[in-house]
Design an enzyme around this catalytic site. Structure first.
Site, PDB file in Angstrom:
ATOM      1  N   CYS A 342       0.929  -1.224  -0.194  1.00 25.92           N
ATOM      2  CA  CYS A 342       0.093  -0.026   0.008  1.00 25.92           C
ATOM      3  C   CYS A 342       0.861   1.112   0.007  1.00 25.92           C
ATOM      4  O   CYS A 342       1.585   1.760  -0.931  1.00 25.92           O
ATOM      5  CB  CYS A 342      -0.927  -0.251   1.094  1.00 25.92           C
ATOM      6  N   HIS A 440      -3.458  -5.772   1.020  1.00 23.73           N
ATOM      7  CA  HIS A 440      -3.190  -5.894   2.656  1.00 23.73           C
ATOM      8  C   HIS A 440      -3.943  -7.368   2.999  1.00 23.73           C
ATOM      9  O   HIS A 440      -4.831  -8.053   2.241  1.00 23.73           O
ATOM     10  CB  HIS A 440      -4.366  -5.169   3.380  1.00 23.73           C
TER      11      HIS A 440
END
Length: 495
Positions: A342, A440
């Protein structure tokens, strides 16, 4: 209507999440239809789950603890499990997430002025839906249940106990010292109607002979009229942590086992100032032989065998902090496997555009670390979604094959400037020993985890130890603590 028990604490980080998760799995093992709930949470560790209630969204965010507790309860989590989430951004400001959707960025005082009534209504509505569909709701409090300055607006503790008509299980941490004074003081300072709901006390993180505590337990029970229903030993089951309080001090290492040093590897993780979703690293820390070292930005990567650059609540500010400390040079020179997740993916790229969106004044373009030939452009749109991809590994994830699942919570779009491999979905990138992804939860996928650990061992030139892939889960370990050391029937006598 469901029976509700609120797992509240005398302070933060006393073990509430572990007790709540253990209680969820213990009850599920007994065939009870149980679900978790937390009216208001503050955490930068979030998960994407199905949206609930009257909303046009398909997905929303909740805190990681309720996601984990839902797994423990063997139920599918929705945004009802954590209807209000505050995600700190630094400088006393938080992003406000209500029913899974980000609705603003405000300091604490403005939150209570602007969002309090809406947040409370959302929390109660979510609880009502859960209570109608399940037999037991295991609610988790936040911080201390007895803060005089907060009792009129304490959504996670006081308000939840009241609208849920909950029994309260009070948790105190004896490792810090002062546990018995904290118990007595908490019961004294809590609102009278809340103190009357406390059905029992659990003392956590105890080391030694349980009988040593008997005189103190007897006195506390005599003073308060509340029984101590459990003394739980110091035994971390390995559940994902909710906030960075649980992380070791700078330079500390997570992950302990009996593997000899010549068969171990170290995964270096820069401890970014605005670190978020560090629970992505938890599955690695549970692999025998793997240590996860959280490194200050002034540290060297000389002792690391692999690197994971984690998520951040503010990519640009953390990129600038990393550069000021000289850690960008460490990343640029590191020749082992590197994975950016991310925000960590974004800062590994060539540059970031539209940086003013993240509060960096007039900056329009910020140069990245330059390990991946990608460019990120920020916008005000936020992507929140659970995803599953069919993938083929590349770079430090060369062994990945088949499908992977996880979730995305990010702002910004990342495009490749030159041809790259796509190991983890269409927005990912990999070249040689470096990979970046928005996924994630990536290391919860066995194929991804094993490929990265294998790459770390290959880079270090060491042999991996044998291990038992069928070892018990953290949920089972937490349930064993509750089963063996807590008198659950004293709090939930009719189950």
């Amino acid at each position: 209507m469901a029976h509700t028990v609120l797992v509240a604490g005398t302070a933060s980080h006393v073990g509430k999440s572990t007790v709540a998760a253990g209680l969820c799995r213990y009850l599920a093992d007994r065939g009870v239809d149980v679900t978790p709930f937390k009216g208001q949470n503050m955490s930068n560790n979030a998960r994407a789950v199905l949206a609930a209630g009257d909303t046009d969204a398909d997905w929303g965010e909740i805190g990681v603890s309720q996601y984990v507790q839902a797994q423990a309860a063997r139920t599918t989590p929705t945004t009802d499990a954590n209807p209000v989430l505050l995600k700190p951004r630094g400088d006393g400001e938080s992003q406000v997430v209500i029913r899974g959707e980000a609705v603003g960025h405000v300091p604490a005082a403005e939150y209570y002025d602007t969002y309090w009534e809406r947040a409370r209504d959302a929390a109660e509505a979510s609880y009502r839906r859960l209570a109608a569909d399940h037999d037991v709701v295991v609610a988790e409090g936040a911080g201390s249940i007895a803060e005089p300055n907060l009792r009129h607006r304490d959504l996670a503790n006081v308000e939840t106990a009241r609208f849920a008509d909950a029994e309260v299980l009070l948790v105190a941490d004896i490792e810090r010292g002062g546990a018995f004074a904290s118990i007595v003081g908490t019961l004294e300072l809590a609102p009278d109607d809340i103190a009357e709901r406390v059905a029992g006390v659990v003392i956590t993180k105890f080391r030694g002979d349980r009988s040593i505590l008997d005189p103190a337990i007897e006195e506390v029970e005599e003073r308060t009229g509340v029984p101590v229903v459990g003394v739980v030993p110091h035994d971390d089951p390995g559940l994902p942590a909710e906030d960075s309080v649980s992380l070791p001090d700078d330079g500390g290492v997570r992950g302990e086992d009996d593997v000899p040093p010549e068969q171990t590897v170290t995964v270096g993780v820069p401890r970014l100032p605005r670190l978020s979703n560090f629970t992505d690293l938890e599955p690695l820390a549970r692999v025998p032989g793997v240590s996860v070292a959280y490194l200050p930005l002034s540290a060297s990567l000389a002792d690391a065998d692999a690197v994971v650059v984690p998520g951040t609540k503010n990519t640009v500010d953390d990129l600038l902090a990393l550069r000021e400390a000289g850690f960008d040079a460490e990343l640029a020179a590191f020749d082992g496997p590197v994975v950016g997740v991310c925000g960590g993916y974004q800062l590994l790229g060539e540059r970031i555009r539209g940086a003013h969106v993240e509060g960096t004044g007039d900056r329009q373009v910020v140069e990245g670390v330059g390990r991946l030939p990608v460019e990120t452009t920020f916008s005000t749109d936020k992507r929140v979604e659970a995803v599953t991809w069919d993938v083929s590994g590349a770079g430090p994830l060369a062994g990945v094959d088949g499908s992977v699942s996880g979730y995305e919570i990010h702002m910004g779009d990342t495009r490749a400037l030159t041809p790259v491999d796509r190991p983890l979905g269409p927005d990912s990138a990999a070249v040689e020993t470096v990979a970046g992804t928005y996924l994630h939860g990536l290391f919860e996928n066995p194929g991804v985890r094993e490929a990265f650990v294998d790459a770390a061992y290959d880079s270090a030139g060491r042999e991996r130890p044998d291990f038992d892939p069928d070892a018990r889960t953290p949920f089972d370990a937490a349930a064993a603590l509750v089963r063996d050391y807590v008198d659950v029937d004293a709090v939930l006598p009719n189950l």
